[in-house]
Design an enzyme around this catalytic site. Sequence first.
Site, PDB file in Angstrom:
ATOM      1  CG  HIS A  25      -2.072   0.940   1.152  1.00 39.91           C
ATOM      2  ND1 HIS A  25      -1.926   2.306   1.030  1.00 39.91           N
ATOM      3  CD2 HIS A  25      -3.418   0.708   1.180  1.00 39.91           C
ATOM      4  CE1 HIS A  25      -3.127   2.880   0.989  1.00 39.91           C
ATOM      5  NE2 HIS A  25      -4.033   1.940   1.074  1.00 39.91           N
ATOM      6  CB  ALA A  26       1.410   3.859  -2.544  1.00 35.21           C
TER       7      ALA A  26
END
Length: 372
Positions: free
Chosen positions: A236-237
Amino acid sequence: MTASCPLDGLLVIDMAQFLSGPSAALRLGDLGARVIKIERPETGDICRTLYLSDTDVDGASTLFHAINRGKESIALDYKHAPDRAALLHLAARADVVIQNFRPGVADRLGVGAAALRAVNPRLVVGTISGYGEDGPWVDLPGQDLLAQALSGAMWLNGDADDGPKAVGLSIADMLAGHVLVEGVLAALVRRGITGQGALVETSLIEALVDYQFEVLTTHLNDGGLLPRRAAVDNAHAYLGAPYGVYRTMDGWLALAMMPLDRLAPLLALDLGGDPFADRDAIKARIAERIAQQTTDAWMQALRAHDIWCAPVLDWPALLASDAFARLGMLQQAGPVTTTRAPLRIDGARASNPAGAPAIDQHGAAIRREFNL
């Protein structure tokens, strides 16, 4: 169908083909509606032969069987006046019509939303396009990979040094189908109150933008900074360490968000630093440590302290698990084993053993029933 299916008695005409529109009609069918699928004479829905793989059953792709189970089929050619009249006659009796033509095509054929609602003002027409009804993208193919490419979502997958990565599922098609069902059900509720039908519209690009609303909202309010994927085991960025998927001695382990000071003593590591600013360095230390033991060993050690973690299962492992078996998510629908509706109503999950239809399999019966 079970007695708890709330759309029992509603008639849905599925004019769509391939994935997005037929998936919406499938969901309505799972909720109890009767679904009549309109197909081209002889060739039928393109999904019958545009394969996910080299696997087919009874001459049609497994994808077609999965997405069209429980439907009836009648073959109509909208370019022929008698067939077009037959469709309008069906629409006059229907509650919902699903379409996913390219913008303007249905209207040119005389079977667009305006023509359908003219014969039935109570009708709810649901349409899915690729990128909306007008604008510079309107003539682009409404295809899942292309929609993913235009949506920005590919820059959220993979690690920092990777290029854009597609999601390995037809997420635009499936999400658009779900979004359309949401709108159709809302329109049916309004019709029950006012007697008024509706035109419900969505597109692949709208569904994908909505899918990203959480992180896109961050981007819109942080000065336009671009998402920064982790260089190590990204998942998840916009989440810091330890969030990611790590290789163990014999498999893979997913670690969700948690305070690093809770995780550090369990891994016997110094995890000092900022969870986001120092994300890559911290995750590299975690990855090295996780690789030293088996997945089961880590599961026992971490779950005992309420650490959010899970083994990464493949399909055989998922299907063999007791947890999955208890959900009752599989059914035999005609010649294929496939999934069932992903929800329960009054404790019951809808099940329909009827498989996908052959082209025009129910045509004669439908013509007699509706006097076409």
